[in-house]
Structures are given as structure tokens and as C-alpha cells.
Design a protein around this motif. Sequence first.
Motif, PDB file in Angstrom:
ATOM      1  N   ILE A 135       0.824  -1.223   0.000  1.00 34.85           N
ATOM      2  CA  ILE A 135       0.000   0.000   0.000  1.00 34.85           C
ATOM      3  C   ILE A 135       0.855   1.270   0.000  1.00 34.85           C
ATOM      4  CG2 ILE A 135      -1.781   1.292   1.236  1.00 34.85           C
ATOM      5  CD1 ILE A 135      -2.850  -1.461   2.199  1.00 34.85           C
ATOM      6  N   PRO A 136       1.834   1.416   0.921  1.00 37.74           N
ATOM      7  CA  PRO A 136       2.670   2.617   0.841  1.00 37.74           C
ATOM      8  C   PRO A 136       3.488   2.698  -0.439  1.00 37.74           C
ATOM      9  CG  PRO A 136       3.495   1.105   2.513  1.00 37.74           C
ATOM     10  CD  PRO A 136       2.141   0.626   2.125  1.00 37.74           C
ATOM     11  N   LEU A 137       3.850   1.544  -1.025  1.00 39.34           N
ATOM     12  CA  LEU A 137       4.584   1.572  -2.291  1.00 39.34           C
ATOM     13  C   LEU A 137       3.704   2.150  -3.398  1.00 39.34           C
ATOM     14  CD1 LEU A 137       6.526  -1.825  -2.280  1.00 39.34           C
ATOM     15  CD2 LEU A 137       7.168   0.386  -1.323  1.00 39.34           C
ATOM     16  N   HIS A 138       2.449   1.720  -3.450  1.00 39.85           N
ATOM     17  CA  HIS A 138       1.504   2.304  -4.402  1.00 39.85           C
ATOM     18  C   HIS A 138       1.283   3.783  -4.092  1.00 39.85           C
ATOM     19  CE1 HIS A 138      -0.015  -0.565  -7.284  1.00 39.85           C
ATOM     20  NE2 HIS A 138      -0.154  -1.506  -6.363  1.00 39.85           N
ATOM     21  N   THR A 139       1.260   4.099  -2.807  1.00 38.32           N
ATOM     22  CA  THR A 139       0.990   5.478  -2.399  1.00 38.32           C
ATOM     23  C   THR A 139       2.105   6.417  -2.836  1.00 38.32           C
ATOM     24  OG1 THR A 139      -0.249   4.649  -0.502  1.00 38.32           O
ATOM     25  CG2 THR A 139       0.411   6.955  -0.433  1.00 38.32           C
ATOM     26  N   ILE A 140       3.338   5.934  -2.825  1.00 35.96           N
ATOM     27  CA  ILE A 140       4.464   6.745  -3.300  1.00 35.96           C
ATOM     28  C   ILE A 140       4.238   7.148  -4.754  1.00 35.96           C
ATOM     29  CG2 ILE A 140       6.927   6.701  -3.884  1.00 35.96           C
ATOM     30  CD1 ILE A 140       7.318   4.885  -1.415  1.00 35.96           C
ATOM     31  N   GLY A 141       3.872   6.157  -5.584  1.00 34.10           N
ATOM     32  CA  GLY A 141       3.603   6.441  -6.987  1.00 34.10           C
ATOM     33  C   GLY A 141       2.420   7.379  -7.173  1.00 34.10           C
ATOM     34  N   THR A 142       1.361   7.161  -6.382  1.00 39.09           N
ATOM     35  CA  THR A 142       0.175   8.010  -6.476  1.00 39.09           C
ATOM     36  C   THR A 142       0.496   9.442  -6.086  1.00 39.09           C
ATOM     37  OG1 THR A 142      -1.202   6.098  -5.889  1.00 39.09           O
ATOM     38  CG2 THR A 142      -2.238   8.260  -5.773  1.00 39.09           C
ATOM     39  N   LYS A 143       1.255   9.606  -5.018  1.00 36.74           N
ATOM     40  CA  LYS A 143       1.627  10.939  -4.550  1.00 36.74           C
ATOM     41  C   LYS A 143       2.470  11.673  -5.591  1.00 36.74           C
ATOM     42  CE  LYS A 143       2.040  14.307  -1.570  1.00 36.74           C
ATOM     43  NZ  LYS A 143       0.891  15.217  -1.292  1.00 36.74           N
ATOM     44  N   ILE A 144       3.360  10.941  -6.256  1.00 38.27           N
ATOM     45  CA  ILE A 144       4.209  11.554  -7.288  1.00 38.27           C
ATOM     46  C   ILE A 144       3.385  11.940  -8.514  1.00 38.27           C
ATOM     47  CG2 ILE A 144       6.083  11.104  -8.921  1.00 38.27           C
ATOM     48  CD1 ILE A 144       7.360   9.319  -6.757  1.00 38.27           C
ATOM     49  N   CYS A 145       2.561  11.015  -8.983  1.00 38.25           N
ATOM     50  CA  CYS A 145       1.847  11.224 -10.247  1.00 38.25           C
ATOM     51  C   CYS A 145       0.641  12.155 -10.110  1.00 38.25           C
ATOM     52  CB  CYS A 145       1.391   9.875 -10.809  1.00 38.25           C
ATOM     53  SG  CYS A 145       2.759   8.768 -11.220  1.00 38.25           S
ATOM     54  N   PHE A 146      -0.018  12.123  -8.945  1.00 41.13           N
ATOM     55  CA  PHE A 146      -1.215  12.947  -8.750  1.00 41.13           C
ATOM     56  C   PHE A 146      -0.966  14.025  -7.688  1.00 41.13           C
ATOM     57  CE2 PHE A 146      -2.761   8.890 -10.392  1.00 41.13           C
ATOM     58  CZ  PHE A 146      -3.666   9.289 -11.364  1.00 41.13           C
ATOM     59  N   ARG A 147       0.267  14.522  -7.619  1.00 44.00           N
ATOM     60  CA  ARG A 147       0.661  15.460  -6.568  1.00 44.00           C
ATOM     61  C   ARG A 147      -0.080  16.799  -6.632  1.00 44.00           C
ATOM     62  NH1 ARG A 147       4.433  15.012 -10.401  1.00 44.00           N
ATOM     63  NH2 ARG A 147       5.202  16.872 -11.486  1.00 44.00           N
ATOM     64  N   LYS A 148      -0.644  17.142  -7.789  1.00 40.41           N
ATOM     65  CA  LYS A 148      -1.307  18.435  -7.939  1.00 40.41           C
ATOM     66  C   LYS A 148      -2.793  18.399  -7.571  1.00 40.41           C
ATOM     67  CE  LYS A 148       1.794  19.993 -11.656  1.00 40.41           C
ATOM     68  NZ  LYS A 148       1.868  20.499 -13.058  1.00 40.41           N
ATOM     69  N   GLN A 149      -3.277  17.260  -7.070  1.00 40.39           N
ATOM     70  CA  GLN A 149      -4.711  17.110  -6.811  1.00 40.39           C
ATOM     71  C   GLN A 149      -5.125  17.514  -5.399  1.00 40.39           C
ATOM     72  OE1 GLN A 149      -6.603  16.560  -9.539  1.00 40.39           O
ATOM     73  NE2 GLN A 149      -4.544  16.710 -10.440  1.00 40.39           N
ATOM     74  N   GLY A 150      -4.177  17.912  -4.553  1.00 42.21           N
ATOM     75  CA  GLY A 150      -4.526  18.511  -3.266  1.00 42.21           C
ATOM     76  C   GLY A 150      -4.722  17.568  -2.100  1.00 42.21           C
ATOM     77  N   TYR A 151      -4.288  16.313  -2.222  1.00 37.09           N
ATOM     78  CA  TYR A 151      -4.436  15.363  -1.117  1.00 37.09           C
ATOM     79  C   TYR A 151      -3.083  15.091  -0.476  1.00 37.09           C
ATOM     80  CZ  TYR A 151      -9.049  14.443  -3.106  1.00 37.09           C
ATOM     81  OH  TYR A 151     -10.333  14.569  -3.587  1.00 37.09           O
ATOM     82  N   ASN A 152      -3.084  14.794   0.832  1.00 38.86           N
ATOM     83  CA  ASN A 152      -1.825  14.479   1.497  1.00 38.86           C
ATOM     84  C   ASN A 152      -1.514  12.989   1.385  1.00 38.86           C
ATOM     85  OD1 ASN A 152      -3.146  13.028   3.620  1.00 38.86           O
ATOM     86  ND2 ASN A 152      -3.524  14.938   4.723  1.00 38.86           N
ATOM     87  N   PHE A 153      -0.337  12.601   1.901  1.00 37.11           N
ATOM     88  CA  PHE A 153       0.126  11.221   1.746  1.00 37.11           C
ATOM     89  C   PHE A 153      -0.808  10.232   2.424  1.00 37.11           C
ATOM     90  CE2 PHE A 153       2.650   7.461   2.707  1.00 37.11           C
ATOM     91  CZ  PHE A 153       3.342   7.259   1.523  1.00 37.11           C
ATOM     92  N   ILE A 154      -1.312  10.552   3.606  1.00 36.08           N
ATOM     93  CA  ILE A 154      -2.194   9.642   4.339  1.00 36.08           C
ATOM     94  C   ILE A 154      -3.525   9.468   3.606  1.00 36.08           C
ATOM     95  CG2 ILE A 154      -3.378   9.214   6.530  1.00 36.08           C
ATOM     96  CD1 ILE A 154      -0.327   8.929   6.593  1.00 36.08           C
ATOM     97  N   GLU A 155      -4.027  10.546   3.014  1.00 35.61           N
ATOM     98  CA  GLU A 155      -5.274  10.439   2.239  1.00 35.61           C
ATOM     99  C   GLU A 155      -5.067   9.548   1.017  1.00 35.61           C
ATOM    100  OE1 GLU A 155      -7.339  14.718   3.404  1.00 35.61           O
ATOM    101  OE2 GLU A 155      -5.765  14.655   1.867  1.00 35.61           O
ATOM    102  N   TYR A 156      -3.899   9.669   0.364  1.00 33.64           N
ATOM    103  CA  TYR A 156      -3.589   8.755  -0.740  1.00 33.64           C
ATOM    104  C   TYR A 156      -3.390   7.331  -0.223  1.00 33.64           C
ATOM    105  CZ  TYR A 156      -3.046  12.446  -4.236  1.00 33.64           C
ATOM    106  OH  TYR A 156      -3.278  13.466  -5.117  1.00 33.64           O
TER     107      TYR A 156
END
Length: 247
Positions: A135-156
Motif C-alpha cells: 500500500i505505501p509503495l503504491h501510495t508513493i507512486g500516487t503521490k508523485i503522479c497525482f501530486r497536484k490534486q490537493g491530497y496528502n500522503f495519508i489520504e492517498y
Amino acid sequence: MNITCKNCHQTFKGHYCGNCGQTAETHKLNLHYLWHDIQHGLFHFDSGITYTAKQLFTRPGHSIREFIEGKRVKHFKPISLIAILATVYITLIHLLHINLFTETEPSATSDYSIAIEKFKEWSISHFAWITLLSIPLHTIGTKICFRKQGYNFIEYFVLNTYKAAQKLYISILFIPLVYYYNGTPTIAVLTNITLLIDFVMYFWTNVQFFNRLSKIKTFFLTLLTHLIFWIIAILITIIAILILNKA
């Protein structure tokens, strides 16, 4: 002071909504919320698993976004859901004696092959923890790719936890087929089919969750997210096999 419930939109006073029972305070998803959820998942069993399953397969992205924004009464908590589904899945695998991996040829007795077999055995016995680690591994990618969408790491992280739950639901549904073809090359085919279904669900969830983005942009960002995940996962796997090879 009148408060508007984020779950049912009724106006009320006090700490709980008189209409649906949700608390007045729905804190922002952060490390404090995540720790509370982990504690709850270990020591309590909550209602809402059927409702959450239905939402994850009918309107996944919308329901997860609503959960993050505060509509949480009916939803099963994400960490609790993962813990239960992973336990059910691995219990069925053990009880039915299902081998999820292609068996190594008897002649392949090199240290590297032995290490791979050790890693397979270890991954099965620690399936729940591996699921949580992904889950955190996927979250790293999500945070990088969708970083402009306004959510923090825990929400991702919560978003990807529910996506992992989708994957476990699908894996559990495939258990009868996997059991029927246990010990045959078809197991590999079924694994590829589940991976394809997982990606389709992952993309569909992202389309609904990031509904301000175009579907084409979401598709390519989802691909990039998966690429980042697999690069990190493969590196971790190689390191783990090398460690087991020296053990």
C-alpha cells in the motif's frame, strides 16, 4: 452552535448527529487518524463490510473520496478491512493447499533457486504484511503522479488501502477457479487475468476519484503509478532474495 452533519447533512447540536450517529468532528486524515484506525482494526470489529464491498464495486472512486471528505459512518475502516480480507484469503489458500507459484524443476538446485523458493514460502506465510507493505509503495507512486490534486500522503494511503481491498475481494472470488486448476500451468493464466482486472479497477477508481482530470490523462498517470510501484517492488524483492540466499 448548530452543526451540519457531513454524512447525512442534517443540522444538530452536540457531539453526535441525532439522525445517523456520526460524530460532530471528522478530523482530517493524517497520522493520528491512521494510528487510531490501526488500533481499531486490531481490537474491534466494526459493521459496514457489506456496504463497503458494494461501494467499491459500484462507485469506488466517489465513495472513497466521500470517506476522505468525512462521510464515514457506513464504511468499514480501511486497515480493518485489509486485515480481515487478507486473513480470509490466506486461510483459504492454506486450507485448500493451493500453490500460487509455478513449481521449480527438481534439477534447479542452485543457491539462487533455493533462495527464490524460500522467498515464495516466506511471502505466503506473511501475506497480510506484504499486502500492507504494498500500500505505501503504491501510495508513493500516487503521490508523485497525482501530486497536484490537493491530497496528502495519508489520504492517498487510504485511497490505495481501499484499492488493495478491491484486489483481495477479486482474489477471494477467484479462489474456486484457482483451486480447480491448482498444480497446472493455468494458475499463471488466472494470475494474469486477476492482474488485468486489478488494473481496470484501479483505473476506474482513479477516474471517479480524480474526476476533475480527463480519462486519458488519468489513464497514463495510472500507468506511471504502476510503473513506479513495480520498480520499487522488484528492487525490494531482489534484495530480499539476496538476503535469503546468504541466510
